[in-house]
Motif scaffolding. Structure first.
Motif, PDB file in Angstrom:
ATOM      1  N   ASN A 134     -37.173  -5.345  21.150  1.00  0.00           N
ATOM      2  CA  ASN A 134     -38.195  -4.749  20.347  1.00  0.00           C
ATOM      3  C   ASN A 134     -39.660  -4.291  20.883  1.00  0.00           C
ATOM      4  O   ASN A 134     -40.261  -5.252  21.080  1.00  0.00           O
ATOM      5  N   TYR A 135     -40.191  -2.935  20.710  1.00  0.00           N
ATOM      6  CA  TYR A 135     -40.962  -2.544  21.761  1.00  0.00           C
ATOM      7  C   TYR A 135     -42.269  -2.865  21.240  1.00  0.00           C
ATOM      8  O   TYR A 135     -43.437  -3.082  21.573  1.00  0.00           O
ATOM      9  N   SER A 136     -42.831  -2.152  20.015  1.00  0.00           N
ATOM     10  CA  SER A 136     -43.953  -2.863  19.177  1.00  0.00           C
ATOM     11  C   SER A 136     -44.023  -3.893  18.767  1.00  0.00           C
ATOM     12  O   SER A 136     -45.095  -4.489  18.655  1.00  0.00           O
ATOM     13  N   GLY A 137     -42.663  -4.455  18.120  1.00  0.00           N
ATOM     14  CA  GLY A 137     -43.334  -6.309  18.336  1.00  0.00           C
ATOM     15  C   GLY A 137     -43.387  -6.834  18.986  1.00  0.00           C
ATOM     16  O   GLY A 137     -43.784  -8.243  18.570  1.00  0.00           O
ATOM     17  N   GLY A 138     -43.379  -6.795  20.630  1.00  0.00           N
ATOM     18  CA  GLY A 138     -43.254  -7.475  21.536  1.00  0.00           C
ATOM     19  C   GLY A 138     -42.332  -8.843  21.646  1.00  0.00           C
ATOM     20  O   GLY A 138     -43.535  -9.745  22.095  1.00  0.00           O
ATOM     21  N   ASN A 139     -41.070  -8.190  21.541  1.00  0.00           N
ATOM     22  CA  ASN A 139     -40.268  -9.465  21.519  1.00  0.00           C
ATOM     23  C   ASN A 139     -38.763  -9.725  21.973  1.00  0.00           C
ATOM     24  O   ASN A 139     -38.723  -7.234  21.510  1.00  0.00           O
ATOM     25  N   VAL A 140     -37.872  -9.867  21.852  1.00  0.00           N
ATOM     26  CA  VAL A 140     -36.546  -9.934  22.118  1.00  0.00           C
ATOM     27  C   VAL A 140     -35.628 -10.366  20.897  1.00  0.00           C
ATOM     28  O   VAL A 140     -35.731 -11.658  20.689  1.00  0.00           O
ATOM     29  N   GLY A 141     -34.992  -9.488  20.522  1.00  0.00           N
ATOM     30  CA  GLY A 141     -34.196 -10.256  19.453  1.00  0.00           C
ATOM     31  C   GLY A 141     -32.964 -10.292  20.024  1.00  0.00           C
ATOM     32  O   GLY A 141     -31.930  -9.914  20.195  1.00  0.00           O
ATOM     33  N   LEU A 142     -32.273 -11.648  19.558  1.00  0.00           N
ATOM     34  CA  LEU A 142     -31.158 -12.251  19.945  1.00  0.00           C
ATOM     35  C   LEU A 142     -30.505 -12.114  18.518  1.00  0.00           C
ATOM     36  O   LEU A 142     -29.897 -12.584  17.524  1.00  0.00           O
ATOM     37  N   LEU A 143     -28.758 -11.802  18.776  1.00  0.00           N
ATOM     38  CA  LEU A 143     -27.587 -11.523  17.989  1.00  0.00           C
ATOM     39  C   LEU A 143     -26.183 -11.960  18.848  1.00  0.00           C
ATOM     40  O   LEU A 143     -26.112 -11.609  19.459  1.00  0.00           O
ATOM     41  N   LYS A 144     -25.098 -11.699  18.080  1.00  0.00           N
ATOM     42  CA  LYS A 144     -23.963 -11.811  17.838  1.00  0.00           C
ATOM     43  C   LYS A 144     -23.011 -10.925  17.482  1.00  0.00           C
ATOM     44  O   LYS A 144     -23.197 -10.986  16.280  1.00  0.00           O
ATOM     45  N   ALA A 145     -22.038 -10.759  18.561  1.00  0.00           N
ATOM     46  CA  ALA A 145     -21.038 -10.156  17.320  1.00  0.00           C
ATOM     47  C   ALA A 145     -19.800 -10.565  16.820  1.00  0.00           C
ATOM     48  O   ALA A 145     -19.493 -11.007  18.088  1.00  0.00           O
ATOM     49  N   GLU A 146     -19.040 -10.237  15.946  1.00  0.00           N
ATOM     50  CA  GLU A 146     -17.457 -10.819  15.728  1.00  0.00           C
ATOM     51  C   GLU A 146     -17.046  -9.869  16.763  1.00  0.00           C
ATOM     52  O   GLU A 146     -17.114  -8.827  16.925  1.00  0.00           O
ATOM     53  N   ALA A 147     -15.483 -10.678  16.647  1.00  0.00           N
ATOM     54  CA  ALA A 147     -14.363  -9.235  17.384  1.00  0.00           C
ATOM     55  C   ALA A 147     -13.917  -8.365  17.449  1.00  0.00           C
ATOM     56  O   ALA A 147     -14.185  -7.551  17.480  1.00  0.00           O
ATOM     57  N   SER A 148     -14.236  -8.338  15.759  1.00  0.00           N
ATOM     58  CA  SER A 148     -14.069  -6.892  15.272  1.00  0.00           C
ATOM     59  C   SER A 148     -15.612  -6.198  15.087  1.00  0.00           C
ATOM     60  O   SER A 148     -15.183  -4.727  14.677  1.00  0.00           O
ATOM     61  N   GLY A 149     -16.530  -6.548  15.959  1.00  0.00           N
ATOM     62  CA  GLY A 149     -17.712  -5.841  16.051  1.00  0.00           C
ATOM     63  C   GLY A 149     -18.403  -5.839  15.424  1.00  0.00           C
ATOM     64  O   GLY A 149     -20.075  -5.906  15.344  1.00  0.00           O
ATOM     65  N   GLU A 150     -18.589  -7.169  13.940  1.00  0.00           N
ATOM     66  CA  GLU A 150     -19.375  -6.313  13.254  1.00  0.00           C
ATOM     67  C   GLU A 150     -20.382  -8.050  13.154  1.00  0.00           C
ATOM     68  O   GLU A 150     -20.034  -8.989  13.631  1.00  0.00           O
ATOM     69  N   LEU A 151     -21.663  -7.443  13.445  1.00  0.00           N
ATOM     70  CA  LEU A 151     -22.905  -8.568  13.738  1.00  0.00           C
ATOM     71  C   LEU A 151     -23.299  -9.679  12.972  1.00  0.00           C
ATOM     72  O   LEU A 151     -23.119  -9.429  11.803  1.00  0.00           O
ATOM     73  N   SER A 152     -24.001 -10.626  13.180  1.00  0.00           N
ATOM     74  CA  SER A 152     -24.108 -11.627  13.147  1.00  0.00           C
ATOM     75  C   SER A 152     -25.927 -11.329  12.698  1.00  0.00           C
ATOM     76  O   SER A 152     -26.594 -10.206  12.877  1.00  0.00           O
ATOM     77  N   PRO A 153     -26.060 -12.010  11.364  1.00  0.00           N
ATOM     78  CA  PRO A 153     -27.613 -11.852  10.804  1.00  0.00           C
ATOM     79  C   PRO A 153     -28.404 -12.279  12.663  1.00  0.00           C
ATOM     80  O   PRO A 153     -28.091 -12.689  13.163  1.00  0.00           O
ATOM     81  N   LEU A 154     -30.173 -11.634  12.391  1.00  0.00           N
ATOM     82  CA  LEU A 154     -30.580 -11.737  14.007  1.00  0.00           C
ATOM     83  C   LEU A 154     -30.531 -13.157  13.892  1.00  0.00           C
ATOM     84  O   LEU A 154     -30.508 -14.059  13.087  1.00  0.00           O
ATOM     85  N   LEU A 155     -30.438 -13.835  14.784  1.00  0.00           N
ATOM     86  CA  LEU A 155     -30.052 -15.405  15.444  1.00  0.00           C
ATOM     87  C   LEU A 155     -31.254 -15.645  15.874  1.00  0.00           C
ATOM     88  O   LEU A 155     -31.793 -17.218  15.567  1.00  0.00           O
ATOM     89  N   HIS A 156     -32.257 -15.602  17.029  1.00  0.00           N
ATOM     90  CA  HIS A 156     -33.458 -15.138  16.928  1.00  0.00           C
ATOM     91  C   HIS A 156     -34.435 -14.567  17.075  1.00  0.00           C
ATOM     92  O   HIS A 156     -34.052 -13.816  17.921  1.00  0.00           O
ATOM     93  N   VAL A 157     -35.379 -15.274  18.192  1.00  0.00           N
ATOM     94  CA  VAL A 157     -36.534 -13.909  18.491  1.00  0.00           C
ATOM     95  C   VAL A 157     -37.269 -14.427  19.541  1.00  0.00           C
ATOM     96  O   VAL A 157     -38.324 -15.663  19.165  1.00  0.00           O
TER      97      VAL A 157
END
Length: 372
Positions: A134-157
């Motif tokens: 996240n360029y302007s946020g100054g951070n890195v977001g962590l997520l995870k995808a299911e085998a189906s491709g569905e994204l999890s909610p944001l896990l950590h920043v």
């Protein structure tokens, strides 16, 4: 009169036969398809699909998905899902979308927040963990995808802190985040703090935690942006946008350090330019980087003994602002996305010399990412 009629009939039949043969030849041509991410500030509506033929000719398949500013793309390891960041700032966050890859379209699976404004890079590992810079946020977001491709909610920043010494370095600006190909490590490239940040995923809590080294400072004002790993997985080449350099980073006794740096521009070029993207050939013999301003691809030969670089030459990109480029999976061609001239250019790559030969170009609306 009768003879003339017969002759015309024969010519007509032969003409139909020839036209039909051309169609068959076209269908039999071996194509590779690729997706193009864009800025949607002008004519673009989202993510497009193109194809390149076995002789390097380009063609436009069409719009695959309407989405705002899909400026960086990646695929799941099984190639069934495409992930696209939406480089936006809505109440302090951008977004990432997951699409099911269909033959003629991309079907939206879901969309979620990235944890910071203006996400500009996304990567995925073999466990379907996803990191977003996240360029302007100054951070890195962590997520995870299911085998189906569905994204999890944001896990950590993971929030970065600090600054560099130039106007563009007054606060953190992660420009990319990479999974190390040989170990469980993430390298975030922060143009704003002028550092590489090293982390691991603590899977028990689904969090990013810093390694013992945590950071590596680059040369003052360098402005690191992207990187690429040599196929030996021991050498890392960091592209520094602001200083227009490539730095070779090596690890010794579990500590990273800069071993060598070289310029991306000719010594006699004094006008404004800023480096953008970097890739290495599959055989590890040649490294390429793009220059916005000089409007070129710089070609380096890699020393197989120590990884240091020797400049081979420069190839004009036949456009302006080559923000992104890609090698075809077979490394036969190099494709450049010229953001400001709305075109994609294909070059044939000489595997022995590393040099590039122009093949074709095609219009594309504000292209900024090419994904095979």
């Amino acid at each position: 009169m009768k003879k003339i009629f017969v002759l015309l009939a024969i010519i007509f039949l032969l003409g139909c036969k020839t036209k039909s043969s051309k169609k068959i030849d076209k269908k039999n041509t071996d194509f590779m398809t690729f997706y193009v991410g864009t800025y949607t500030k002008k004519d673009s509506k989202g993510i497009y699909k193109y194809q390149i033929s076995s002789d390097g000719k380009l063609s436009n398949v069409g719009l695959m998905a309407e989405v705002i500013n899909p400026t960086f793309l990646t695929k799941s390891k099984d190639k069934k899902t495409l992930f696209a960041v939406g480089e936006t700032d809505k109440n302090g966050t951008g977004f990432i979308s997951a699409f099911k890859i269909e033959k003629d379209s991309l079907q939206l699976i879901n969309k979620t927040e990235t944890g910071g404004a203006n996400p500009c890079f996304v990567a995925i590992n073999n466990d379907n963990y996803i990191v977003v810079a996240n360029y302007s946020g100054g951070n890195v977001g962590l997520l995870k995808a299911e085998a189906s491709g569905e994204l999890s909610p944001l896990l950590h920043v993971q929030q970065h802190a600090g600054k560099g010494t130039t106007e563009r370095q007054k606060s953190p600006h992660p420009h990319s985040a990479w999974f190390h190909p040989n170990k469980e490590e993430i390298i975030a490239v922060d143009l704003g703090t002028n550092e590489l940040w090293f982390s691991k995923i603590y899977s028990v809590k689904n969090e990013l935690v810093f390694t013992a080294q945590k950071k590596l400072k680059m040369a003052e004002g360098a402005g690191p942006r992207h990187l690429t790993f040599h196929p030996n997985n021991k050498w890392i080449y960091v592209l520094n946008e602001l200083k227009n350099t490539v730095s070779l980073v090596k690890e010794k006794n579990n500590v990273y350090a800069v071993d060598f740096s070289t310029n991306t521009l000719p010594s006699d070029f004094k006008a404004f330019s800023k480096a953008a993207d970097i890739h290495i050939s599959n055989d590890g013999k040649f490294l390429y980087a793009s220059n916005r301003g000089h409007e070129s691809i710089v070609i380096y030969e890699v020393n197989p003994e120590n990884g240091r670089l020797k400049t081979v030459g420069y190839q004009s990109v036949l456009g302006a602002h080559p923000r992104n480029f890609a090698l075809t999976p077979d490394n036969q061609f190099l494709l450049v996305a010229n953001q400001d001239t709305d075109n994609i250019v294909s070059f044939k790559r000489d595997a022995k010399t590393g040099k590039l030969i122009l093949v074709d170009e095609i219009s594309a609306p504000t292209p900024v990412c090419i994904l095979f």
